[in-house]
Every structure is written in structure tokens, then in C-alpha cells.
Write a protein that holds these residues in place. Structure first.
Motif, mmCIF file in Angstrom:
data_model
loop_
_atom_site.group_PDB
_atom_site.id
_atom_site.type_symbol
_atom_site.label_atom_id
_atom_site.label_comp_id
_atom_site.label_asym_id
_atom_site.label_seq_id
_atom_site.Cartn_x
_atom_site.Cartn_y
_atom_site.Cartn_z
ATOM 1 N N PRO A 55 46.401 4.010 80.571
ATOM 2 C CA PRO A 55 46.925 3.869 81.729
ATOM 3 C C PRO A 55 47.730 4.878 82.829
ATOM 4 O O PRO A 55 47.585 6.036 82.275
ATOM 5 N N PRO A 56 47.774 4.619 84.401
ATOM 6 C CA PRO A 56 48.267 5.893 85.059
ATOM 7 C C PRO A 56 49.563 6.103 84.518
ATOM 8 O O PRO A 56 50.407 5.524 83.912
ATOM 9 N N ALA A 108 44.926 -4.604 88.843
ATOM 10 C CA ALA A 108 45.452 -3.440 89.321
ATOM 11 C C ALA A 108 44.348 -2.718 89.892
ATOM 12 O O ALA A 108 44.548 -1.752 90.732
ATOM 13 N N THR A 109 43.106 -3.020 89.363
ATOM 14 C CA THR A 109 42.004 -2.418 89.634
ATOM 15 C C THR A 109 41.596 -2.829 91.383
ATOM 16 O O THR A 109 40.673 -2.260 91.826
ATOM 17 N N ALA A 163 54.969 -6.371 81.931
ATOM 18 C CA ALA A 163 53.628 -6.979 81.461
ATOM 19 C C ALA A 163 52.673 -6.580 82.075
ATOM 20 O O ALA A 163 51.446 -6.136 81.584
ATOM 21 N N ALA A 192 48.330 -11.571 85.819
ATOM 22 C CA ALA A 192 48.936 -10.414 86.119
ATOM 23 C C ALA A 192 48.868 -9.315 84.953
ATOM 24 O O ALA A 192 48.888 -7.973 85.290
ATOM 25 N N ALA A 193 48.925 -10.078 83.684
ATOM 26 C CA ALA A 193 48.952 -8.871 82.357
ATOM 27 C C ALA A 193 47.423 -8.011 82.390
ATOM 28 O O ALA A 193 47.295 -7.268 81.665
ATOM 29 N N THR A 194 46.580 -8.684 83.168
ATOM 30 C CA THR A 194 45.126 -8.379 83.082
ATOM 31 C C THR A 194 44.931 -7.079 83.915
ATOM 32 O O THR A 194 45.232 -7.066 84.839
ATOM 33 N N PRO A 195 44.546 -5.869 83.382
ATOM 34 C CA PRO A 195 44.565 -4.646 84.197
ATOM 35 C C PRO A 195 43.429 -4.904 85.421
ATOM 36 O O PRO A 195 43.368 -4.152 86.390
ATOM 37 N N ALA A 196 42.806 -6.113 85.366
ATOM 38 C CA ALA A 196 41.736 -6.479 86.242
ATOM 39 C C ALA A 196 42.362 -6.427 87.574
ATOM 40 O O ALA A 196 41.875 -6.002 88.709
ATOM 41 N N GLU A 212 39.914 -5.620 91.606
ATOM 42 C CA GLU A 212 38.718 -6.291 91.383
ATOM 43 C C GLU A 212 38.773 -7.751 91.752
ATOM 44 O O GLU A 212 39.799 -8.408 91.698
ATOM 45 N N ALA A 261 41.987 3.842 88.735
ATOM 46 C CA ALA A 261 42.321 2.780 87.896
ATOM 47 C C ALA A 261 41.831 2.714 86.613
ATOM 48 O O ALA A 261 40.661 3.095 86.604
#
Lengths: 318, 318
Positions: free
Chosen positions: A10-11, A315-316, B309, A309-313, A318, B7
Motif C-alpha cells: 500500500p502507498p 485505486a489504480t 476498507a 471499493a475494497a478492491t485496489p483496482a 483501472e 499504485a
């Protein structure tokens, strides 16, 4: 269903996020100034979750999520920016206040304790002692009589200055002399609290004041864990029951609205709308919804988007 | 506040998650069997978000999130495992059904379209055609008269078999011969739907049936976007208004509960509790809560835990 073996790194802001900090600024009208203050509070280890301003309260509430170090940096910069740009003597607003940065509460989240939040509040207080007198409240207060924010606020800044002068209410950090443009700082540690307001269709705040006085915890028959004030909101031509809900498990938001509706009916006024200042805990939102629907055991895991929202996807981008 | 430049790379399951799939299994009593079916559905590109079983319905609803490829693999394995382990002839339950794997709807999420979901449903249907007759419903149906699930269910499996035999209702994929242990497969693509039930304090389902017949969309004065059945739940000695809410923006869950309460009062029965099968969209939960509290513009971003989350920190177990 799958559990990745190689979790992504994580960042920094996320890795170290541990506390909420909810600074209340005595400026809710001039967006450009508020923008500058928000900008000053930026830090790589701090994320701004919410920003709510109100022109009648003339107040802005920021909700920040971050690490202890990040929040000390962020709030220190925010306080200095507010001291540079705001002047409490020019402030007009219906909400009580003691300083241009009025209160700075820390809330411990998963992985840290209230003791950590108290330590953080005291660390920030010591760091800001040169800039203004600092009072500690709630769990960070050194003595029980200093816990309630209302105890510090009693009589407003003029009375606080008197009490500082006569030595009966010395600051917890810093000198007992007040720059009237800055006011004082009140820093604390507390559990989650919901700032929740209900607007009434009456410009005269008399009914809102009577309702507030009947529903607050300290009143006979009052609602547990509810602090309430009745205010006029001249900009909107309405009045408001303005509340801090410190224990939504004792009294749900739904019960509060229902009680205010009953009281308003007796006063002959109508409820207009409710308002949330900042964030609320999941339990409070889903608790009230569970109650309204008669639907027990409702958690965020029952909401589709929560899992997305819980998926990092996301945040990227994507 | 910070936006990371670097990311983290999400794991495969998250990177490719694009569809919800909500298979309904005609087994809600034997936990060991259900465990085996869930295990069979595991795939690295699929995540199990929810599993809800009910002994009276004798039905289990899984909510899976995954990629097209992952879901085709997952559901294919699930169907074969169900065909190996379950026997529709032995099934007893109050919920209508046509097969041991009764319905398999796909729901497109952000980044994919309904057309993608239709394509996915038809791809799975073609793949499973050797195992059982497959019917396509909702948006995946080849013709309007095949859209409604109820059109396929009319008269239950015996009548469907008759209609297959006389050629009036041929399967969309596969032969028109039914293994009575397996039944048929009904696969579709649709928008989000809330499976929502309200229990009534009456063992006799007559009142629940009358209420269902009055509130469903097709009734005069019925609720828009609501499909409803009245059922007895002998295990619990109560009855139930069992619903599919296909348009919660037209009729909120709060309005549905209020309407059922009114109808129940006329019937002289009490509401006991509500029940959510699977997940609900954020908008439905927060829409109902907004309505109950008179609190406009309430989004998941106003919930503290949503932001926690969303941080990868939690996924790393930090």
C-alpha cells in the motif's frame, strides 16, 4: 473467494492511517480561504475524507485520516495557516467557538488505542503551545472537570480569558495570554461522534431551543448520548436542532429524528431535512437502517459497492 | 488527500472482477453439501461475497464477484458439483424452482455493459447445454416472451417438461429432454435486484399471500418494481412476503416495509422482521436511510469504515 498470497504494497498514506482528526475551523463562508486552509493541511500520510462548511454556523469541519506523524504535521500547518488568514474578532456565526481553529479532536481507529489518541493530542498540544494557549478536552483532559468541551466554552472566549487571568482555568499548554485574532486551541481525544442537525421550518429559533433543551441527555426524559443546541440559520430562514450524538448505540439517529418530530408536532413546526457534518460510523448508519426496516444484522458487507471499493483496482483507476 | 503515483498492482481476482453472479441452489438445509458446492465454485478470479441459506425455502443464494472467464469456470464447476450431489426429486421447499441449480443471473458492474453480461450468460448457456436443457431469461432472453422468469416457471417443472415435449417452449440451448434429478438451468443477465423478505407473525400464509397480491407491481395500486409471493415458513412457524425488488429507486425498501405494515394492520397480523438475501446496492441502502432520516445526499463516502476498507492496508493484514 481467493486470498492473494502476494498482497500489493500500500502507498504511505494508507499504510500508516490510524487516526481520524476532525478539526473545526471558524470560517464557513469564504471558499477561497477554506481552500487555502485545506491545502495547508495536505500531507503524504494524511487523507481528506470530508469537508463540510456552513455559512450560518460560519464553520468548516474537516475529516482527516492519517498517521500520528502525518496528522501532527498536517494540523500544525493548518493552525499556522488559519492564524495567518483568519481573525476571530471578525467572525460572526451562530456556533459557539473559542478560536479560529476551534477544536481538534483525535479519534483512534482499528490498530490504535484511546491511549494513543490521548498521547497524540498532548503531543500536538505541546507543539502548538508557542502559538496559542492550548486546552485539552475529553479523554486528553488532565482532570475530570476539564473533560467536557462545554466547560471550556462556558461564557465564550471573554469569560475564558477572565478565568485564565484570575488563574482559575489556566491553559494546559502555553502562556495564559490570548491573541484575540487567534483565540485559543482546544485539542482532545474522543470516541466517534456524529454531528447531526435537523432543520425546522421556523425562522424563530425559540422552538428549536425548547426542543434541544428537552431532548438533550442532561434533560429529564432526554435522549442518552445526545447533546443538543437550538440555533437560528438566518441565511436559510430556518432554525436548527444542532446535535452531537456521542453514543448512537444508545440512541439511534432514527430514534432522534422520531423524537424531534414528536416534539416539533407539539411546537407546531415542521421538520425540513437532516444534515450530517463530517462522517458517521458504519454502525450508526446501518443501525438506523436496520431499525427503520426491521432488518437485523445489516453490515457493510451486505452492500455491493463496499466490496468493489475494497478492491485496489479502483485505486489504480483501472 | 494524497494520490499515490505508484499504485499497487492488484491481485488477479480484483483486477478482473467485473460481474456479479448470483446462482440460486435448490438446497438450503444440508450445510455439508452446501460447503461442497461452494468449494466447487472456487476460482482465483472469483470472490464469494455472500452466502445465504434458508431451510424453508430450501435454497441457497451465492453472490459471486468475478471476471467473465472466472465465472464461467466457477459456475460450470458449481453446476457439475450440484448435478453430482443433489436430486431435485427429493427437494422439498416453499420456493418455486426448475432445477437443482435453479437460476444463474449475471449482473454487469462498473466497466462492463449489459451487452457483456448477456454475452456471458449465452456463453455459459452454450457451455452447459450438454448437461441440461438451458433457458435464457431477462436481458439474455432471445425473445420478449421469454424474459420473465415467471414465464419459464409457469406450472413448475412438470408443465415446463410438457411444453418442451409439445414443442411450444423449446430450450434455448441443449436437448429437450430433462433428467428429473437435475431439472433445467435458467441463465440470465439483469440489473441489480434486491431479494428482500418480510416475516409475519402468522403461521397460516393466507394473509401473506393476500398482502403479496396487493403490493406487487402487477396489482392495481401495487408498488413499482416489486415482485412478491406469500409463503409459509413451517420451520419458524411464521409466514413471509418474499420479494424481488427490481427498482429500488422507484420504491424504496422503507416504503415497502411501511406498505406491508399498513396491509398487515388491515389483516390483523404483526410484522416480525425483514431479511435480505444476498447483497443490496449502496443506493438502495442509503436511499432508504436517507428517507428514514430525512437526510439527503447520503453516500458511502459519508461512512468512516468505507474509507478504511478502501485502503489496501486492510488487505495486507497490517
Amino acid at each position: 473467494m481467493s486470498t492473494p498470497n502476494q498482497a500489493p504494497q500500500p502507498p504511505p498514506a494508507e499504510r500508516s492511517a490510524r487516526f481520524l482528526c476532525v478539526p473545526n475551523l471558524s470560517e464557513g463562508r469564504r471558499d477561497d480561504l477554506i481552500d487555502q486552509l485545506v491545502l495547508a493541511s495536505r500531507d503524504p500520510e494524511v487523507r481528506l475524507l470530508d469537508r463540510t462548511s456552513d455559512p450560518d454556523h460560519n464553520r468548516t469541519v474537516l475529516t482527516l485520516l492519517g498517521s500520528a506523524d502525518g496528522l501532527v504535521r498536517s494540523i500544525t500547518a493548518l493552525v499556522h495557516a488559519a492564524f495567518d488568514r483568519l481573525d476571530l474578532r471578525l467572525h460572526q456565526g451562530v456556533h459557539p467557538r473559542l478560536g479560529v481553529v476551534d477544536v481538534v479532536p483525535f479519534v483512534p481507529l482499528a490498530g490504535v488505542s484511546m491511549r494513543d489518541a490521548v498521547q497524540l493530542a498532548r503531543r500536538l498540544a505541546a507543539q502548538l503551545a508557542d502559538a496559542a494557549p492550548v486546552f485539552l478536552y475529553e479523554r486528553a483532559a488532565p482532570r475530570p472537570e476539564r473533560r467536557e468541551l462545554a466547560a471550556h466554552r462556558r461564557g465564550g472566549l471573554p469569560k475564558l480569558i477572565e478565568r485564565m487571568r484570575d488563574g482559575s482555568w489556566p491553559p494546559d499548554h502555553g502562556a495564559a495570554t490570548v491573541d484575540p485574532a487567534r483565540g485559543v486551541l482546544v485539542i482532545g481525544a474522543r470516541g466517534p461522534l456524529i454531528a447531526f442537525n435537523v432543520d425546522l421550518d421556523a425562522a424563530d429559533p425559540a422552538a428549536a431551543r425548547r426542543i434541544a433543551s428537552r431532548i438533550r441527555q442532561s434533560a429529564p426524559g432526554g435522549l442518552r448520548g445526545v447533546k443538543a443546541l437550538g440555533l437560528a440559520l438566518p441565511t436559510r430562514g430556518v432554525s436548527q436542532v444542532s446535535m452531537n450524538v456521542v453514543d448512537p448505540s444508545a440512541t439511534s439517529l432514527l430514534r432522534i429524528v422520531e423524537r424531534i418530530r414528536e416534539e416539533a408536532r407539539r411546537e407546531g413546526v415542521e421538520l425540513l431535512a437532516s444534515e450530517l457534518i463530517g462522517l458517521m460510523p458504519e454502525q450508526a448508519a446501518l443501525g438506523a437502517l436496520s431499525e427503520a426496516l426491521g432488518l437485523p444484522g445489516l453490515g457493510l458487507d451486505k452492500i455491493v459497492e463496499h466490496h468493489l471499493a475494497a478492491t485496489p483496482a479502483r485505486a489504480t483507476g483501472e
